[in-house]
Design an enzyme around this catalytic site. Structure first.
Site, PDB file in Angstrom:
ATOM      1  N   CYS A  77       0.835  -1.200   0.000  1.00 50.62           N
ATOM      2  CA  CYS A  77       0.000   0.000   0.000  1.00 50.62           C
ATOM      3  C   CYS A  77       0.874   1.255   0.000  1.00 50.62           C
ATOM      4  CB  CYS A  77      -1.005  -0.033   1.153  1.00 50.62           C
ATOM      5  SG  CYS A  77      -2.330   1.197   0.948  1.00 50.62           S
ATOM      6  N   HIS A 177      -3.830  -4.391  -0.222  1.00 53.11           N
ATOM      7  CA  HIS A 177      -3.471  -4.961   1.082  1.00 53.11           C
ATOM      8  C   HIS A 177      -3.467  -6.483   0.986  1.00 53.11           C
ATOM      9  CE1 HIS A 177      -3.420  -1.354   3.601  1.00 53.11           C
ATOM     10  NE2 HIS A 177      -4.319  -0.891   2.733  1.00 53.11           N
ATOM     11  N   GLU A 179      -2.693  -8.535   3.270  1.00 57.57           N
ATOM     12  CA  GLU A 179      -3.192  -9.080   4.538  1.00 57.57           C
ATOM     13  C   GLU A 179      -4.704  -8.991   4.660  1.00 57.57           C
ATOM     14  OE1 GLU A 179      -2.812  -4.729   5.252  1.00 57.57           O
ATOM     15  OE2 GLU A 179      -1.694  -6.205   4.079  1.00 57.57           O
TER      16      GLU A 179
END
Length: 195
Positions: A77, A177, A179
């Protein structure tokens, strides 16, 4: 394998650490030069605003250290945007690792800023995406983007194409992202750890 997650008060660090733990990997959150240089892999997550992030990186001397690293490095990001030369966000000079200028998305009736939510990856061209396909969805939250260029290894559209992922030498980075991107993000992290 030693994994270092760069600590520069850049946000979303815990979610990245948890994602690595789910893969059975213990990472060290650090800004220590010796620990970073010794690590086998580096993750550079970030959320927030470019000028504040660069101010913190300069205060810790990380702006001088990071461009010299030679091990596999993954920006996430804001951690991707910071690898560029300059950002329109508060007219900020960046780390100058990759030759792109970070631009602000133009807003229109169909495309709000920030670009937030699930979007598909296109034109994948890197071992980072092994086992994935174009049209796989990942999760984005950003108002600024890197244009498509020779460094681009994946694209997305909002509304025009932009760099969803970039690479230069050992430096890989994704605008989305990992995650927060479910199984696709997990696979990308796994692929990075195998590089």
């Amino acid at each position: 394998m030693e994994i270092a997650v760069i600590d520069y008060k850049g946000g979303n660090v815990q979610s990245v650490l948890f994602a690595l733990e789910r893969l059975g990997v213990q990472a060290t959150l650090t800004s220590d030069e010796e620990v970073i240089r010794r690590a086998d892999k580096i993750l550079f997550p970030g959320e927030g605003e470019a000028a504040s992030a660069m101010s913190e990186l300069r205060a810790q001397g990380l702006d001088q250290l990071l461009p010299t690293l030679t091990q596999p490095f993954l920006g996430i990001c804001l951690g991707m945007q910071l690898l560029g030369t300059h950002s329109e966000e508060n007219d900020t000079d960046l780390l100058n690792i990759l030759p792109f200028e970070v631009k602000r998305f133009p807003a229109d009736a169909q495309h709000k800023v920030p670009h937030m939510g699930w979007n598909t990856l296109q034109r994948l061209r890197s071992p980072l995406f092994e086992g994935l396909q174009a049209e796989d969805y990942v999760y984005f939250v950003h108002s600024y983007y890197a244009p498509v260029g020779e460094y681009t290894i994946a694209e997305a559209e909002y509304p025009a194409p932009f760099s969803a992922a970039v690479q230069h030498r050992n430096f890989y980075a994704v605008q989305f992202h990992t995650e927060k991107s479910g199984p696709v993000g997990t696979r990308i992290l796994e692929n990075f750890l195998k590089l």
